[in-house]
Write a protein that holds these residues in place. Sequence first.
Motif, mmCIF file in Angstrom:
data_model
loop_
_atom_site.group_PDB
_atom_site.id
_atom_site.type_symbol
_atom_site.label_atom_id
_atom_site.label_comp_id
_atom_site.label_asym_id
_atom_site.label_seq_id
_atom_site.Cartn_x
_atom_site.Cartn_y
_atom_site.Cartn_z
ATOM 1 N N GLU A 269 -80.514 -1.962 -7.532
ATOM 2 C CA GLU A 269 -79.718 -2.624 -8.566
ATOM 3 C C GLU A 269 -78.383 -3.050 -7.987
ATOM 4 N N PRO A 270 -77.919 -4.307 -8.263
ATOM 5 C CA PRO A 270 -76.640 -4.762 -7.720
ATOM 6 C C PRO A 270 -75.487 -4.119 -8.467
ATOM 7 N N PRO A 271 -74.285 -4.170 -7.896
ATOM 8 C CA PRO A 271 -73.125 -3.675 -8.632
ATOM 9 C C PRO A 271 -72.964 -4.461 -9.926
ATOM 10 N N ARG A 272 -72.640 -3.769 -11.040
ATOM 11 C CA ARG A 272 -72.450 -4.461 -12.302
ATOM 12 C C ARG A 272 -71.153 -5.263 -12.268
ATOM 13 N N PHE A 273 -71.193 -6.432 -12.894
ATOM 14 C CA PHE A 273 -69.996 -7.265 -13.020
ATOM 15 C C PHE A 273 -68.916 -6.464 -13.746
ATOM 16 N N THR A 274 -67.733 -6.452 -13.227
ATOM 17 C CA THR A 274 -66.641 -5.696 -13.861
ATOM 18 C C THR A 274 -65.557 -6.652 -14.328
ATOM 19 N N THR A 275 -65.035 -6.409 -15.505
ATOM 20 C CA THR A 275 -63.945 -7.216 -16.034
ATOM 21 C C THR A 275 -62.618 -6.619 -15.619
ATOM 22 N N PRO A 276 -61.554 -7.424 -15.544
ATOM 23 C CA PRO A 276 -60.249 -6.904 -15.143
ATOM 24 C C PRO A 276 -59.763 -5.829 -16.108
ATOM 25 N N THR B 71 -81.714 -13.181 -20.640
ATOM 26 C CA THR B 71 -80.853 -13.949 -19.746
ATOM 27 C C THR B 71 -81.354 -13.809 -18.317
ATOM 28 N N PHE B 72 -81.695 -14.944 -17.715
ATOM 29 C CA PHE B 72 -82.160 -14.985 -16.328
ATOM 30 C C PHE B 72 -81.022 -15.559 -15.491
ATOM 31 N N ASP C 203 -72.561 -14.173 -10.474
ATOM 32 C CA ASP C 203 -72.423 -13.004 -11.341
ATOM 33 C C ASP C 203 -71.437 -13.306 -12.459
ATOM 34 N N SER C 204 -71.701 -12.774 -13.630
ATOM 35 C CA SER C 204 -70.773 -12.902 -14.754
ATOM 36 C C SER C 204 -70.975 -11.700 -15.670
ATOM 37 N N GLY C 205 -70.200 -11.646 -16.750
ATOM 38 C CA GLY C 205 -70.314 -10.525 -17.662
ATOM 39 C C GLY C 205 -70.004 -10.936 -19.081
ATOM 40 N N TYR C 206 -70.333 -10.053 -20.000
ATOM 41 C CA TYR C 206 -70.008 -10.238 -21.419
ATOM 42 C C TYR C 206 -69.470 -8.921 -21.944
ATOM 43 N N GLY D 282 -66.754 -2.989 -27.518
ATOM 44 C CA GLY D 282 -66.740 -2.255 -26.257
ATOM 45 C C GLY D 282 -68.026 -2.341 -25.466
ATOM 46 N N GLU D 283 -69.122 -2.851 -26.055
ATOM 47 C CA GLU D 283 -70.382 -2.958 -25.318
ATOM 48 C C GLU D 283 -70.252 -4.032 -24.226
ATOM 49 N N ARG D 284 -70.904 -3.782 -23.101
ATOM 50 C CA ARG D 284 -70.821 -4.723 -21.982
ATOM 51 C C ARG D 284 -72.216 -5.062 -21.476
ATOM 52 N N LEU D 285 -72.349 -6.307 -21.016
ATOM 53 C CA LEU D 285 -73.566 -6.765 -20.373
ATOM 54 C C LEU D 285 -73.199 -7.355 -19.018
ATOM 55 N N ALA D 286 -74.090 -7.170 -18.034
ATOM 56 C CA ALA D 286 -73.890 -7.742 -16.711
ATOM 57 C C ALA D 286 -75.000 -8.745 -16.426
ATOM 58 N N PHE D 287 -74.637 -9.828 -15.737
ATOM 59 C CA PHE D 287 -75.594 -10.849 -15.336
ATOM 60 C C PHE D 287 -75.402 -11.081 -13.841
#
Length: 335
Positions: free
Chosen positions: A8-15, A93-94, A99-102, A107-112
């Motif tokens: 699994e790749p590193p999850r996208f992190t927000t600032p 989401t494909f 990489d991006s994030g939501y 507080g829920e987060r999604l990684a792409f």
Amino acid sequence: MHSLSATEPPRFTTPVSPSLAIAFHIAATEARTAPSAAPGWVRQQLPDAVGDCHAERLQIDRGLAVVRSRYLPLRDLAEHSAQQDGTRRLILTFALQGDSGYEAHGGERLAFSAGFTTVSAARDSVGERRYHAGEAVTQLRLLVDEDTVLRYFGEEGRRRLLPDTGLRELAFGRTCAASAVHAAALGRRTAREAPSPLDLHIHALTLLANEMRALQAPAPAPASTAFSPQDIRKLEQARDLMQARMQSPLTVAYLCASVGLGESKLQRGCQELFGASPYRLLLELRMRRALALLEAGSQVAQAAWQVGYAHPANFSAAFTRFHGRTPKTVRSRKT
């Protein structure tokens, strides 16, 4: 497919401090409608000052839409997103590039992440899509509304998959080879190379079926025999051949000879890559196309012939076993 592992790749992190670190904050109302090169698609473009950032949406059927997007912001970008229509929705989401994030306001987060699929479900979710400056992000999203989930997965599936409110991540994992083929087909952007409306429907439903099958399956045991990239290409060719020539009588021997694989490797490869034996895979392709043909207005005998059945009675029996209803009960969307 969606079990987490060391790959699994590193999850996208927000600032940590979005208000200071993100240069662009864009509201959904700032997007403008722009012409699309593909018929039927509706294109939304962010202001030019933000960068080359746009998304195109196609309503394939009632409760089933596909969105393809490409974002290349000049600076870090936070785009406001709000789904507040009360609809419970399944979102596949494909991530094709970048990489991006939501991050939802709850507080829920999604990684792409490129090469990975994120499966989520939402109702009345409000949050921000996050993009890094100068990084191209290309994605394809399949949006499946509650009525469509109920249609294909029943009441139990609706309860299991869709939240009462908010956002829920259901799965995150590497995109399988079969889904990558269909996502690429849906992502073709010019009128010349775009699939027909029928093929768009088939690609979308096959993507949905692949991901839901993987979501429900137990974590696979390590494969005893690895498949080379060349083997995978040949297996995909065999699957494409099934789809292109499903009106003809196809045998395992014919498929093996056509793509240059041994029967044992074809059997094991189809099971591993597509989750079904060659026979079952061909049946699924035929029955999904048959349903789309009937919904498009074809007569039962016409649909039967186009998916490889010489006798309508045999087709009706196979269709009924697969879909749980007879072909004659399928209502045309033209009426």
